[in-house]
Design an enzyme around this catalytic site. Structure first.
Site, PDB file in Angstrom:
ATOM      1  N   TYR A 173       5.886  10.023  17.261  1.00  0.00           N
ATOM      2  CA  TYR A 173       5.034  10.848  16.410  1.00  0.00           C
ATOM      3  C   TYR A 173       4.505  10.036  15.236  1.00  0.00           C
ATOM      4  O   TYR A 173       5.172   9.111  14.757  1.00  0.00           O
ATOM      5  CB  TYR A 173       5.818  12.037  15.849  1.00  0.00           C
ATOM      6  CG  TYR A 173       6.008  13.192  16.800  1.00  0.00           C
ATOM      7  CD1 TYR A 173       5.095  14.251  16.831  1.00  0.00           C
ATOM      8  CD2 TYR A 173       7.099  13.242  17.658  1.00  0.00           C
ATOM      9  CE1 TYR A 173       5.273  15.333  17.693  1.00  0.00           C
ATOM     10  CE2 TYR A 173       7.281  14.319  18.527  1.00  0.00           C
ATOM     11  CZ  TYR A 173       6.365  15.353  18.531  1.00  0.00           C
ATOM     12  OH  TYR A 173       6.538  16.418  19.395  1.00  0.00           O
ATOM     13  N   ASP A 175       4.912  22.053  17.621  1.00  0.00           N
ATOM     14  CA  ASP A 175       4.899  23.259  16.803  1.00  0.00           C
ATOM     15  C   ASP A 175       3.472  23.721  16.511  1.00  0.00           C
ATOM     16  O   ASP A 175       2.495  23.005  16.758  1.00  0.00           O
ATOM     17  CB  ASP A 175       5.631  23.014  15.482  1.00  0.00           C
ATOM     18  CG  ASP A 175       7.119  22.763  15.670  1.00  0.00           C
ATOM     19  OD1 ASP A 175       7.672  23.221  16.685  1.00  0.00           O
ATOM     20  OD2 ASP A 175       7.719  22.101  14.803  1.00  0.00           O
TER      21      ASP A 175
END
Length: 260
Positions: A111, A52
Site C-alpha cells: 500500500y 475499505d
C-alpha cells in the site's frame, strides 16, 4: 476454468471492495459487468483483499470461474471496460490454474499513503495535506520497528471477524516521490481492517513530536487499538502491488503505480 482479472479503481464513490447490502461497492460493479460479458448470471467474483470505503487501488486482482472458455481475452478486456463505469478499469483477463486463488495465493500486498504539501485541486481526492510539520526521519525510525512486530492488534479495527491479528510486515518506510511528494509504503503478507490508516495516524504522532519512539513501541506491545493514534483519511491510501507465486499461468501486467 478460472480467470484472473487485473484492474484499478478510484474508490471515492465506493464503500470498499466487498459487496454490502445497502451500499455500492467495487465487487458489485465488477460482478455485474463480468456476468454481462460472459452471459452467465450469478458468477461469483473473488478479490485479492477487502479495501475499505474510499480506498483506491492502482493495482488489484480478482478471479472468477466459468464453464466456457473466453476465446479472445483482449477483446473481452475492451468489452468489459465499455461496460464498467469510468472509475474502474481492467488491464487484463488471463486463464490460470484452478488452484490459484486471487486472495489466498497472494504472497504479499503493498500500500501507498500519499501526502502533499500544496493545495492541489487535481490530486485532492488521492492525497492528504497535513497542516503540521512532520519529522520523516523520526517516523522512519518508528516504522522500522514494525518489521519485528507480529501482532498488529493495536492497529486493527475492533469487532472484526478475523481469526488472528498476526501479520508479517517486510517493508515500512517514508520516501519522496519524483514530484517531491512524500509517500508511506508498507508491504506485508496480509493486512487487518483499517491497519494502514491506523499505522500512519500513529506515525503522525511520532512525526509531530507528540509520541516518543519508546511510547510507539509501548503502543505496539499493548495490543490495544485505543492506545494508537487516530485513523487518517482514506482518500490518500491506495493498494499498489500484489505478489503471487511464479507459474500457474498468471503473468502480471507491468503497471507502474500512478503518482498523484
Amino acid at each position: 476454468m478460472r480467470y484472473f482479472v487485473e484492474l484499478a479503481y478510484d474508490g471515492s464513490a465506493y464503500h470498499g471492495w466487498q459487496i454490502q447490502p445497502n451500499a455500492i461497492t467495487v465487487q458489485e460493479v465488477l460482478t455485474d459487468a463480468i456476468c454481462k460479458l460472459i452471459r452467465t448470471p450469478d458468477t461469483h467474483i473473488m478479490g485479492a483483499g477487502r479495501t475499505d470505503t474510499g480506498v483506491h487501488a492502482d493495482y488489484f486482482v480478482a478471479h472468477f470461474d466459468t464453464p466456457s472458455p473466453i476465446d479472445d481475452t483482449r477483446s473481452a478486456v475492451f468489452k468489459l471496460n465499455s461496460i464498467l463505469p469510468p472509475d474502474v478499469s481492467v488491464f487484463s483477463i488471463q486463464q490460470v490454474d484452478e488452484k490459484l486463488h486471487s486472495r489466498f495465493s497472494a504472497l504479499s500486498r503493498t500500500y501507498h499513503y500519499r501526502l502533499t504539501d500544496i493545495k492541489d485541486p487535481l490530486s485532492r481526492g488521492f492525497t492528504f495535506r497535513p497542516f503540521f510539520h512532520l519529522d520523516y526521519d523520526l517516523m522512519n525510525e518508528a516504522a522500522s520497528h514494525l518489521l519485528s512486530v507480529s501482532d498488529f492488534s493495536s492497529f486493527s479495527k475492533t469487532g472484526t471477524q478475523v481469526k488472528t491479528n498476526i501479520c508479517h510486515v517486510s517493508r515500512a518506510h517514508w520516501f519522496r516521490q519524483s514530484d517531491g511528494r512524500m509517500t508511506f509504503e508498507i508491504k506485508a503478507d496480509r493486512f487487518l481492517r483499517n491497519m494502514v490508516r491506523a499505522v500512519v495516524g500513529t506515525l503522525f504522532e511520532v512525526g509531530k513530536g507528540k509520541m516518543s519512539l519508546a511510547q510507539f513501541d509501548d503502543v505496539v506491545r499493548t495490543q490495544n487499538r485505543s492506545a494508537a493514534g487516530m485513523s487518517v483519511a482514506a482518500t490518500a491510501l491506495s493498494l499498489v502491488a500484489i505478489e503471487y507465486p511464479c507459474g500457474h499461468g498468471f503473468s502480471p501486467t507491468v503497471v507502474q503505480p500512478i503518482v498523484r
